[in-house]
Design an enzyme around this catalytic site. Structure first.
Site, PDB file in Angstrom:
ATOM      1  N   ARG A   1       0.844  -1.192   0.000  1.00  0.00           N
ATOM      2  CA  ARG A   1       0.000   0.000   0.000  1.00  0.00           C
ATOM      3  C   ARG A   1       0.877   1.239   0.000  1.00  0.00           C
ATOM      4  O   ARG A   1       1.966   1.247   0.593  1.00  0.00           O
ATOM      5  CB  ARG A   1      -0.880   0.032   1.263  1.00  0.00           C
ATOM      6  CG  ARG A   1      -2.022  -0.947   1.249  1.00  0.00           C
ATOM      7  CD  ARG A   1      -3.111  -0.556   0.236  1.00  0.00           C
ATOM      8  NE  ARG A   1      -4.212  -1.511   0.227  1.00  0.00           N
ATOM      9  CZ  ARG A   1      -4.334  -2.518  -0.639  1.00  0.00           C
ATOM     10  NH1 ARG A   1      -3.436  -2.705  -1.585  1.00  0.00           N
ATOM     11  NH2 ARG A   1      -5.380  -3.319  -0.582  1.00  0.00           N
TER      12      ARG A   1
ATOM     13  N   HIS B   1      -0.792   0.274  -9.935  1.00  0.00           N
ATOM     14  CA  HIS B   1      -1.470  -0.680  -9.043  1.00  0.00           C
ATOM     15  C   HIS B   1      -1.960  -1.916  -9.823  1.00  0.00           C
ATOM     16  O   HIS B   1      -3.167  -2.207  -9.874  1.00  0.00           O
ATOM     17  CB  HIS B   1      -2.645  -0.002  -8.324  1.00  0.00           C
ATOM     18  CG  HIS B   1      -3.058  -0.726  -7.066  1.00  0.00           C
ATOM     19  ND1 HIS B   1      -3.465  -0.089  -5.928  1.00  0.00           N
ATOM     20  CD2 HIS B   1      -3.120  -2.052  -6.764  1.00  0.00           C
ATOM     21  CE1 HIS B   1      -3.767  -0.981  -4.996  1.00  0.00           C
ATOM     22  NE2 HIS B   1      -3.566  -2.190  -5.485  1.00  0.00           N
TER      23      HIS B   1
HETATM   24  C1  OXD Z   1      -5.563  -5.998  -3.285  1.00  0.00           C
HETATM   25  C2  OXD Z   1      -4.923  -5.033  -4.187  1.00  0.00           C
HETATM   26  O1  OXD Z   1      -5.733  -5.718  -2.102  1.00  0.00           O
HETATM   27  O2  OXD Z   1      -5.032  -5.202  -5.433  1.00  0.00           O
HETATM   28  O3  OXD Z   1      -5.932  -7.082  -3.775  1.00  0.00           O
HETATM   29  O4  OXD Z   1      -4.286  -4.093  -3.745  1.00  0.00           O
END
Ligand code: OXD
Length: 327
Positions: free
Chosen positions: A242, A290
């Site tokens: 994250r 992402h």
């Molecule tokens: C997840 C993401 O949590 O793609 O799957 O970040």
């Protein structure tokens, strides 16, 4: 290991026709999920936020980054199902209805995507891919000796399902791999350090540091100046967890000072990454949008449907998270 998913028979939901499954994905198109849920269970009352009809009929909310406070209005909600492996986007809601189980995606396809991405990032770093890309744009022939995998030490922070899968793949490629976990010890074929004391021993060996931690109060901002200073000179950072794990200014300072050799970042505090953000144009930072691991509707919709069936028949749900631990 994922539990086997029984085949979903469309008419299994007939008796539950008054109950609805709601998709809430404001940052992405719901269409592939709608198609897949309809294919699997045509009789299910499927709704797509914000078109709720009667909110009291909603039993399961399948979501990615739902607006804060949205779940409060669903009086008969029995499950909040994350579209991804992470549930931080759900647990961060200050108005989350208490006692409603939260589930996450656990599926080998997520681990497979993650193995591929991290292996690609590690190999691209060791084989100087960005350097050769720059040489190509300047039309210069400049060979450079690759790092040997067996002489390269990779540290994986977070040894859950994805972390272990990544560690296995890197080890298979010949890298020296160790892991770090914030909490309890686990049995793996790798050396896994634990807690704050373990971190002190883990970091100085990690020439490539991969972050796969869940986002919790304890792990927020963990990729900071102190962590970077404990890494060996020239270490490389890969963040696929994250954006909130990383203190962005500390990373830029550590790279610009020459202590870190660079970073590959797939997640950001603000997504999409704003066009003016310095990461975009930094020649030692690789940015991807992402995409390290993706939730594939074909693979994951049957798991969600199985939980919907379990909910309607009062059976325990698959892949529930512990809201206190945050994963
Ligand atoms: C997840 C993401 O949590 O793609 O799957 O970040």
């Amino acid at each position: 290991m994922t539990e086997p998913i029984p085949r979903v028979r469309p008419n299994i939901f007939r008796e539950a026709i008054q109950m609805a499954l709601l998709i809430i994905t404001p940052t992405m198109k719901p269409d592939p999920w709608v198609r897949e849920f309809r294919r699997l269970a045509p009789d299910v009352d499927l709704r797509v936020w914000p078109d709720l009809k009667d909110p009291s009929g909603i039993r399961l909310a399948f979501t990615w980054k739902a607006p804060m406070g949205v779940f409060r209005q669903f009086k008969n909600l029995g499950c909040i199902a994350s579209l991804g492996a992470g549930v931080d986007h759900i647990l961060m809601d200050p108005n989350l209805p208490g006692g409603v189980p939260v589930t996450r995606v656990v599926d080998p396809s997520l681990a497979q995507y993650m193995r591929e991405y991290v292996a690609m990032a590690v190999l691209a770093h060791c084989r100087h891919w960005s350097f050769f890309d720059r040489c190509r744009s300047e039309v210069v022939w400049r060979p450079k000796l690759p790092r040997l995998a067996e002489m390269t030490h990779v540290g994986v922070m977070g040894m859950g399902q994805l972390g272990k899968a990544v560690a296995q793949t890197l080890s298979f490629l010949g890298f020296q791999v160790t892991g770090w976990r914030r909490t309890s010890k686990i049995e793996t074929e790798f050396r896994v350090f634990n807690g704050d004391a373990g971190l002190k021993n883990f970091l100085p060996t990690a020439e490539i540091l991969v972050c796969l931690l869940p986002l919790t109060q304890e792990t927020r901002n963990i990729l900071n100046y102190r962590t970077f200073s404990a890494l060996p000179q020239g270490a490389y950072i890969i963040n696929v967890a994250r954006g909130e794990h990383l203190v962005e200014e500390d990373l830029l300072a550590a790279i610009d000072s020459g202590h870190l050799s660079g970073a590959c970042l797939d997640v950001f505090r603000t997504e999409p990454l704003p066009p003016e953000h310095p990461f975009w144009r930094h020649d030692r930072i690789v940015v991807t949008p992402h995409v390290s691991s993706n939730t594939n509707p074909r693979k994951v919709a049957p798991i969600v449907m199985e939980n919907y069936r379990r909910l309607t028949s009062g059976e325990p749900l698959l892949h529930q998270v512990d809201p206190v631990k945050g994963y």
